[in-house]
Scaffold this motif. Structure first.
Motif, PDB file in Angstrom:
ATOM      1  N   LEU A  45       9.043   4.714  -6.790  1.00 39.18           N
ATOM      2  CA  LEU A  45       8.236   4.931  -5.595  1.00 39.18           C
ATOM      3  C   LEU A  45       9.070   5.478  -4.442  1.00 39.18           C
ATOM      4  CD1 LEU A  45       6.130   1.655  -5.745  1.00 39.18           C
ATOM      5  CD2 LEU A  45       5.280   3.975  -6.098  1.00 39.18           C
ATOM      6  N   THR A  46       8.461   6.378  -3.682  1.00 40.98           N
ATOM      7  CA  THR A  46       9.073   6.896  -2.460  1.00 40.98           C
ATOM      8  C   THR A  46       8.066   6.784  -1.316  1.00 40.98           C
ATOM      9  OG1 THR A  46       8.379   9.169  -2.994  1.00 40.98           O
ATOM     10  CG2 THR A  46      10.568   8.495  -3.711  1.00 40.98           C
ATOM     11  N   ASP A  47       8.535   6.975  -0.097  1.00 42.83           N
ATOM     12  CA  ASP A  47       7.703   6.765   1.090  1.00 42.83           C
ATOM     13  C   ASP A  47       6.407   7.586   1.048  1.00 42.83           C
ATOM     14  OD1 ASP A  47       9.819   5.240   1.897  1.00 42.83           O
ATOM     15  OD2 ASP A  47      10.462   6.576   3.517  1.00 42.83           O
ATOM     16  N   ASN A  48       5.341   6.954   1.533  1.00 40.22           N
ATOM     17  CA  ASN A  48       4.045   7.611   1.760  1.00 40.22           C
ATOM     18  C   ASN A  48       3.280   7.963   0.477  1.00 40.22           C
ATOM     19  OD1 ASN A  48       4.498   7.702   4.663  1.00 40.22           O
ATOM     20  ND2 ASN A  48       5.966   9.333   4.214  1.00 40.22           N
ATOM     21  N   GLU A  49       3.678   7.406  -0.641  1.00 43.30           N
ATOM     22  CA  GLU A  49       2.967   7.733  -1.874  1.00 43.30           C
ATOM     23  C   GLU A  49       1.696   6.892  -2.035  1.00 43.30           C
ATOM     24  OE1 GLU A  49       5.915   9.698  -5.036  1.00 43.30           O
ATOM     25  OE2 GLU A  49       6.030   7.516  -5.003  1.00 43.30           O
ATOM     26  N   ALA A  69       9.028   1.003  -0.943  1.00 47.44           N
ATOM     27  CA  ALA A  69       9.108   2.183  -0.086  1.00 47.44           C
ATOM     28  C   ALA A  69       8.229   1.961   1.141  1.00 47.44           C
ATOM     29  CB  ALA A  69       8.685   3.442  -0.847  1.00 47.44           C
ATOM     30  N   GLU A  70       8.388   2.835   2.131  1.00 46.19           N
ATOM     31  CA  GLU A  70       7.608   2.721   3.365  1.00 46.19           C
ATOM     32  C   GLU A  70       6.237   3.375   3.208  1.00 46.19           C
ATOM     33  OE1 GLU A  70       8.563   1.127   6.176  1.00 46.19           O
ATOM     34  OE2 GLU A  70      10.369   0.492   5.093  1.00 46.19           O
ATOM     35  N   ASN A  71       5.259   2.733   3.834  1.00 47.41           N
ATOM     36  CA  ASN A  71       3.927   3.323   3.964  1.00 47.41           C
ATOM     37  C   ASN A  71       3.281   3.667   2.614  1.00 47.41           C
ATOM     38  OD1 ASN A  71       1.764   4.097   5.644  1.00 47.41           O
ATOM     39  ND2 ASN A  71       2.369   6.253   5.520  1.00 47.41           N
ATOM     40  N   GLN A  92      -4.599 -10.978   1.427  1.00 44.94           N
ATOM     41  CA  GLN A  92      -5.251 -10.740   2.715  1.00 44.94           C
ATOM     42  C   GLN A  92      -4.372  -9.957   3.692  1.00 44.94           C
ATOM     43  OE1 GLN A  92      -8.204 -11.443   4.389  1.00 44.94           O
ATOM     44  NE2 GLN A  92      -9.162 -11.932   2.436  1.00 44.94           N
ATOM     45  N   LYS A  93      -3.115 -10.310   3.772  1.00 45.45           N
ATOM     46  CA  LYS A  93      -2.261  -9.689   4.800  1.00 45.45           C
ATOM     47  C   LYS A  93      -1.854  -8.255   4.467  1.00 45.45           C
ATOM     48  CE  LYS A  93       2.153 -11.668   3.222  1.00 45.45           C
ATOM     49  NZ  LYS A  93       3.303 -12.495   3.645  1.00 45.45           N
ATOM     50  N   TYR A  94      -2.185  -7.802   3.242  1.00 47.88           N
ATOM     51  CA  TYR A  94      -1.823  -6.438   2.856  1.00 47.88           C
ATOM     52  C   TYR A  94      -3.024  -5.490   2.818  1.00 47.88           C
ATOM     53  CZ  TYR A  94       2.337  -8.914   1.249  1.00 47.88           C
ATOM     54  OH  TYR A  94       3.457  -9.709   1.190  1.00 47.88           O
ATOM     55  N   LEU A  95      -4.196  -5.941   3.256  1.00 46.78           N
ATOM     56  CA  LEU A  95      -5.409  -5.139   3.061  1.00 46.78           C
ATOM     57  C   LEU A  95      -5.455  -3.883   3.931  1.00 46.78           C
ATOM     58  CD1 LEU A  95      -8.162  -7.865   2.497  1.00 46.78           C
ATOM     59  CD2 LEU A  95      -6.842  -6.561   0.822  1.00 46.78           C
ATOM     60  N   SER A  96      -4.525  -3.734   4.868  1.00 45.13           N
ATOM     61  CA  SER A  96      -4.432  -2.465   5.590  1.00 45.13           C
ATOM     62  C   SER A  96      -3.798  -1.382   4.717  1.00 45.13           C
ATOM     63  CB  SER A  96      -3.605  -2.635   6.869  1.00 45.13           C
ATOM     64  OG  SER A  96      -2.278  -3.043   6.558  1.00 45.13           O
ATOM     65  N   GLN A  97      -3.021  -1.807   3.714  1.00 47.92           N
ATOM     66  CA  GLN A  97      -2.361  -0.879   2.793  1.00 47.92           C
ATOM     67  C   GLN A  97      -2.989  -0.861   1.412  1.00 47.92           C
ATOM     68  OE1 GLN A  97       1.889  -2.374   3.799  1.00 47.92           O
ATOM     69  NE2 GLN A  97       2.189  -0.429   2.723  1.00 47.92           N
TER      70      GLN A  97
END
Length: 214
Positions: A45-49, A69-71, A92-97
């Motif tokens: 994995l890399t950022d923004n994938e 990775a980020e985002n 629950q705490k990850y539901l934005s992502q």
């Protein structure tokens, strides 16, 4: 375990439901965590994938994946309503992502080339039409994307008391399936680990982590 208990376990492994399903999912997450972590590592994995997981169970591994990775944007697909709601509750705490969806196990409900990486662990035994489903995965995978398919080998699985109705595979079987799809190449990694099986025995599980590319 009795024959009836083994039959119930097999049904719950393919489609966990209700309170029993939640317990089975917790057990699956614990017994499969090494396979799942090896699968996530293989995604590179890399950022923004954008990542899609097919058959995420209770998604107890989500925080591990998001740390790579980020985002990262994660999407989970399940045939089990129990697992969708359980995954949402645990994470629950990850539901934005992370977003979880139900589907029929046949058609992936997303547009062509929607995801950079796709993964699935121990679900292939339940696919009704493997070649068609692999082509669905190909369809929603971006150009130069990777699909990581992880499964326990047939030679191990066939000795378990609850896999009578599972469709079992060794690497050569998958190689034949892939040759009938649009995928172009595959990298094989063989693994082994000592685990406590779902029927309570200590066994050495041999499995493959396959990175399949467009």
């Amino acid at each position: 375990m009795t024959e009836n208990e083994l039959k119930i376990l097999a049904q719950q492994l393919s489609n966990p439901e209700g309170e029993i399903g939640k317990d089975v999912a917790k057990m699956m997450n614990e017994t499969n965590i090494s396979m799942t972590k090896e699968t996530i590592k293989a995604l590179l994995l890399t950022d923004n994938e954008k990542v899609l997981e097919l058959g995420h169970g209770n998604a107890g591994h989500l925080s591990y994946l998001l740390d790579f990775a980020e985002n990262i944007s994660y999407t989970g697909l399940e045939i089990s309503e129990t697992m969708k709601s359980e995954a949402e509750s645990i994470n629950q705490k990850y539901l934005s992502q992370a977003k979880f969806h139900l589907y029929d196990g046949k058609k992936i409900p997303f547009e062509d080339e929607s995801f950079d990486k796709i993964m699935t662990v121990n679900t292939i035994y339940f696919w009704e039409s493997p070649v068609d489903f692999l082509n669905e995965i190909y369809r929603v995978l971006k150009e130069h994307g990777s699909f990581v398919l992880t499964f326990a080998k047939k030679d191990f699985m066939k000795n378990l008391p609850f896999t009578e109705d599972f469709k079992l595979y060794n690497y050569e079987d998958i190689e034949l399936l892939i040759s009938q799809t649009n995928f172009k190449r595959m990298i094989k990694s063989e693994k082994a680990e000592l685990i406590t099986s779902k029927s309570g025995e200590q066994v050495t599980r041999e499995y493959n982590v396959l990175t399949i590319k467009k």
